[in-house]
Design a protein around this motif. Sequence first.
Motif, PDB file in Angstrom:
ATOM      1  N   THR A  80      -2.966  15.441   6.792  1.00 39.79           N
ATOM      2  CA  THR A  80      -2.269  15.461   5.512  1.00 39.79           C
ATOM      3  C   THR A  80      -2.010  14.037   5.052  1.00 39.79           C
ATOM      4  N   SER A  81      -2.544  13.718   3.896  1.00 42.17           N
ATOM      5  CA  SER A  81      -2.223  12.432   3.267  1.00 42.17           C
ATOM      6  C   SER A  81      -1.220  12.621   2.143  1.00 42.17           C
ATOM      7  N   HIS A  82      -0.762  13.861   1.974  1.00 42.92           N
ATOM      8  CA  HIS A  82       0.087  14.214   0.841  1.00 42.92           C
ATOM      9  C   HIS A  82       1.298  13.285   0.687  1.00 42.92           C
ATOM     10  N   PRO A  83       2.095  13.048   1.747  1.00 44.20           N
ATOM     11  CA  PRO A  83       3.253  12.170   1.563  1.00 44.20           C
ATOM     12  C   PRO A  83       2.890  10.687   1.526  1.00 44.20           C
ATOM     13  N   LEU A  84       1.598  10.357   1.648  1.00 45.02           N
ATOM     14  CA  LEU A  84       1.174   8.966   1.643  1.00 45.02           C
ATOM     15  C   LEU A  84       0.550   8.566   0.313  1.00 45.02           C
ATOM     16  N   GLU A  85       0.472   9.510  -0.610  1.00 43.15           N
ATOM     17  CA  GLU A  85      -0.196   9.248  -1.881  1.00 43.15           C
ATOM     18  C   GLU A  85       0.737   8.634  -2.914  1.00 43.15           C
ATOM     19  N   SER A  86       2.042   8.574  -2.595  1.00 37.17           N
ATOM     20  CA  SER A  86       3.019   7.881  -3.438  1.00 37.17           C
ATOM     21  C   SER A  86       3.620   6.750  -2.620  1.00 37.17           C
ATOM     22  N   GLY A  87       3.681   5.571  -3.205  1.00 33.98           N
ATOM     23  CA  GLY A  87       4.120   4.404  -2.455  1.00 33.98           C
ATOM     24  C   GLY A  87       5.511   4.545  -1.865  1.00 33.98           C
ATOM     25  N   ASP A  88       6.437   5.152  -2.618  1.00 28.61           N
ATOM     26  CA  ASP A  88       7.803   5.256  -2.111  1.00 28.61           C
ATOM     27  C   ASP A  88       7.891   6.247  -0.956  1.00 28.61           C
ATOM     28  N   LEU A  89       7.150   7.357  -1.026  1.00 22.87           N
ATOM     29  CA  LEU A  89       7.160   8.313   0.075  1.00 22.87           C
ATOM     30  C   LEU A  89       6.454   7.746   1.297  1.00 22.87           C
ATOM     31  N   ARG A  90       5.387   7.010   1.071  1.00 22.29           N
ATOM     32  CA  ARG A  90       4.630   6.450   2.200  1.00 22.29           C
ATOM     33  C   ARG A  90       5.492   5.504   3.016  1.00 22.29           C
ATOM     34  N   THR A  91       6.318   4.728   2.345  1.00 26.62           N
ATOM     35  CA  THR A  91       7.214   3.811   3.064  1.00 26.62           C
ATOM     36  C   THR A  91       8.156   4.572   3.985  1.00 26.62           C
ATOM     37  N   LEU A  92       8.624   5.719   3.539  1.00 24.91           N
ATOM     38  CA  LEU A  92       9.561   6.508   4.332  1.00 24.91           C
ATOM     39  C   LEU A  92       8.884   7.222   5.499  1.00 24.91           C
ATOM     40  N   ALA A  93       7.553   7.329   5.473  1.00 26.54           N
ATOM     41  CA  ALA A  93       6.851   8.034   6.548  1.00 26.54           C
ATOM     42  C   ALA A  93       6.907   7.274   7.869  1.00 26.54           C
ATOM     43  N   ARG A  94       7.073   5.980   7.810  1.00 25.11           N
ATOM     44  CA  ARG A  94       7.122   5.191   9.045  1.00 25.11           C
ATOM     45  C   ARG A  94       8.443   5.409   9.764  1.00 25.11           C
ATOM     46  N   ASP A  95       8.342   5.620  11.056  1.00 25.06           N
ATOM     47  CA  ASP A  95       9.543   5.778  11.878  1.00 25.06           C
ATOM     48  C   ASP A  95      10.296   4.447  11.894  1.00 25.06           C
ATOM     49  N   PRO A  96      11.521   4.387  11.391  1.00 24.47           N
ATOM     50  CA  PRO A  96      12.232   3.107  11.301  1.00 24.47           C
ATOM     51  C   PRO A  96      12.644   2.552  12.648  1.00 24.47           C
ATOM     52  N   VAL A  97      12.614   3.362  13.698  1.00 23.83           N
ATOM     53  CA  VAL A  97      13.035   2.894  15.020  1.00 23.83           C
ATOM     54  C   VAL A  97      11.848   2.391  15.826  1.00 23.83           C
ATOM     55  N   THR A  98      10.820   3.226  15.973  1.00 19.68           N
ATOM     56  CA  THR A  98       9.696   2.863  16.843  1.00 19.68           C
ATOM     57  C   THR A  98       8.414   2.585  16.078  1.00 19.68           C
ATOM     58  N   GLY A  99       8.358   2.940  14.805  1.00 22.95           N
ATOM     59  CA  GLY A  99       7.137   2.755  14.044  1.00 22.95           C
ATOM     60  C   GLY A  99       6.907   1.308  13.659  1.00 22.95           C
ATOM     61  N   ARG A 100       5.639   0.924  13.623  1.00 23.97           N
ATOM     62  CA  ARG A 100       5.258  -0.426  13.208  1.00 23.97           C
ATOM     63  C   ARG A 100       4.092  -0.318  12.232  1.00 23.97           C
ATOM     64  N   GLY A 101       3.929  -1.333  11.424  1.00 24.79           N
ATOM     65  CA  GLY A 101       2.775  -1.382  10.547  1.00 24.79           C
ATOM     66  C   GLY A 101       2.862  -0.407   9.389  1.00 24.79           C
ATOM     67  N   HIS A 102       1.684   0.067   8.958  1.00 22.87           N
ATOM     68  CA  HIS A 102       1.556   0.879   7.764  1.00 22.87           C
ATOM     69  C   HIS A 102       0.935   2.223   8.139  1.00 22.87           C
TER      70      HIS A 102
END
Length: 331
Positions: free
Chosen positions: A281-303
Amino acid sequence: MTARDLDMKTVTSLIADATAAPSMHNAQPWRFRFVTGGRLLLLRADLSRAMRHTDPDNRALHIGCGAALFNLRVAAAHAGLSPRVGLLPDAGDPCVLAAVHLADATGTGQGADDLARLHPAIRQRHTSRYPFDEKDLPEDVRDALRTAAAQEGAELLFPGPWHIETLLDLVRDAESRDALDPAGREDLQRWTRLGPEADIATDGVPEYAFGPRRRDGRAPLRDFAGRRPVADRGTVSFESGPHLALLSTSGDAPADWLRAGQALERVLLEATSAGLAGSLTSHPLESGDLRTLARDPVTGRGHVQMVLRLGYGPQGPATPRRPVRDVLDVT
């Protein structure tokens, strides 16, 4: 294998395997050019198949082409060749995404063997939009998939329960935006095939691959039918605890997207070899603001480049592919 052994039958077989890769809405946004004198294959972006609304920067296009590039590498290793890849080799033409020199294999090194063993999974892997079992993924399988992503310069993260909830919320947000934005549905309608068209399609998502409608459960799946009726589709329960994974890269430029595509396909082929089914699913990654929130703020890195759903269940049906003659030029 000598140079004269690299005939068109071999090249055609390589391209047929390459084009079995997944791409957004199965648009198959690639072309190949075989330069006979140099035993060189060029992978080009086919911008006529770009998603103007949902992929305006062509990030998903590059990921799909990267997946095709990885399949090409696997097929070449299986054929006894050593693929030597250069990404974005022509600064004057950004549509040339990769140059692959098909050298003779000098031996059966670990890297070549590791690629070649994935070859059967190319034809076994199909996107599954069906329910999966409520069964956990063994840790050794998760480790193998993490390693597969790392081998291609990417990271695969299995988020914890609280972040899975966040991802599911992002999918719902994306669905709501599509419902309110007719332009956002334009790409989906262009690349879905309904009724008799599904039986003769060579690209896009045919109705027989939509999967059933969801009665309950929380699997993050795009409904390709939208509000359009599809005969005999049915409604079933999906898993309540979907197993999601986030594929990320440290950078977010075209070369990173191509690496992400290769990592994605290596992960999918490894998962298929381990008996898993999967969907993307790329659905939540097709909008820039939602894509930013997809990254885990604790353990996630990168894009974050892709959200994967993995599990034990049926592989989906094979979706159509364009004939090799439609995507291959020879010079």
